[in-house]
Design a protein around this motif. Sequence first.
Motif, short mmCIF file in Angstrom:
data_model
loop_
_atom_site.label_atom_id
_atom_site.label_comp_id
_atom_site.label_asym_id
_atom_site.label_seq_id
_atom_site.Cartn_x
_atom_site.Cartn_y
_atom_site.Cartn_z
N LYS A 1 0.84 -1.21 0.00
CA LYS A 1 0.00 0.00 0.00
C LYS A 1 0.87 1.25 0.00
N LYS A 2 1.87 1.28 0.89
CA LYS A 2 2.74 2.45 0.98
C LYS A 2 3.48 2.70 -0.33
N GLU A 3 4.05 1.64 -0.89
CA GLU A 3 4.82 1.78 -2.13
C GLU A 3 3.92 2.17 -3.30
N ALA A 4 2.74 1.57 -3.37
CA ALA A 4 1.80 1.89 -4.44
C ALA A 4 1.34 3.34 -4.33
N LEU A 5 1.04 3.78 -3.11
CA LEU A 5 0.62 5.18 -2.92
C LEU A 5 1.72 6.15 -3.32
N LYS A 6 2.97 5.82 -2.99
CA LYS A 6 4.09 6.68 -3.41
C LYS A 6 4.13 6.80 -4.93
N ALA A 7 4.05 5.66 -5.61
CA ALA A 7 4.10 5.66 -7.08
C ALA A 7 2.91 6.40 -7.68
N LEU A 8 1.73 6.17 -7.14
CA LEU A 8 0.53 6.83 -7.65
C LEU A 8 0.62 8.34 -7.43
N ARG B 1 3.34 10.18 -7.10
CA ARG B 1 4.37 10.73 -7.99
C ARG B 1 3.83 10.97 -9.40
N ASN B 2 2.86 10.16 -9.79
CA ASN B 2 2.28 10.27 -11.13
C ASN B 2 0.96 11.05 -11.15
N GLY B 3 0.63 11.67 -10.03
CA GLY B 3 -0.56 12.51 -9.98
C GLY B 3 -1.88 11.75 -10.02
N LEU B 4 -1.87 10.51 -9.61
CA LEU B 4 -3.08 9.69 -9.63
C LEU B 4 -3.63 9.55 -8.22
N GLN B 5 -4.89 9.88 -8.05
CA GLN B 5 -5.56 9.75 -6.76
C GLN B 5 -6.26 8.41 -6.69
N VAL B 6 -6.30 7.83 -5.50
CA VAL B 6 -6.94 6.53 -5.30
C VAL B 6 -7.54 6.50 -3.90
N THR B 7 -8.70 5.87 -3.79
CA THR B 7 -9.32 5.70 -2.48
C THR B 7 -8.74 4.45 -1.83
N ASP B 8 -8.94 4.32 -0.53
CA ASP B 8 -8.45 3.13 0.17
C ASP B 8 -9.08 1.86 -0.39
N SER B 9 -10.37 1.90 -0.64
CA SER B 9 -11.04 0.70 -1.14
C SER B 9 -10.58 0.36 -2.56
N GLU B 10 -10.36 1.40 -3.38
CA GLU B 10 -9.85 1.15 -4.74
C GLU B 10 -8.45 0.56 -4.68
N LEU B 11 -7.61 1.09 -3.80
CA LEU B 11 -6.25 0.58 -3.65
C LEU B 11 -6.27 -0.88 -3.20
N ASN B 12 -7.12 -1.19 -2.22
CA ASN B 12 -7.23 -2.58 -1.76
C ASN B 12 -7.65 -3.51 -2.89
N LEU B 13 -8.63 -3.08 -3.68
CA LEU B 13 -9.09 -3.91 -4.80
C LEU B 13 -8.00 -4.10 -5.85
N LEU B 14 -7.28 -3.03 -6.16
CA LEU B 14 -6.20 -3.14 -7.14
C LEU B 14 -5.09 -4.08 -6.64
#
Length: 110
Positions: free
Chosen positions: A71-78, A80-93
Amino acid sequence: MDAVQDALFSALSTLLVALIGVAVRQAVVFLNEKGLSEKLSNKKYLVDIAVQAVEQIYKNEGGAEKLETAKKEALKALNRNGLQVTDSELNLLIEASVKAMNDSMKKVAE
């Protein structure tokens, strides 16, 4: 009478399939116009990279630790690329990425 019912059922089935096809096509066009398909594809790509990296680097860690790190690493990458994501969307991905990775491992093992 049975022939009429069969013909009617066949016509309704064909109509239903055609309507579903049109609806799906319209949904894809709508998503592409809004750029949502590309954003989702980019999010999936970045999450896949984070999940694969965590899986390789933290092989000896438990599932909960791997999930938090992913989660932490994915959020950092997202971010950095200007992409917003919700917690539930991140969990599903992340879940989808882990499942795809596990499925490909099973195919290799077979």
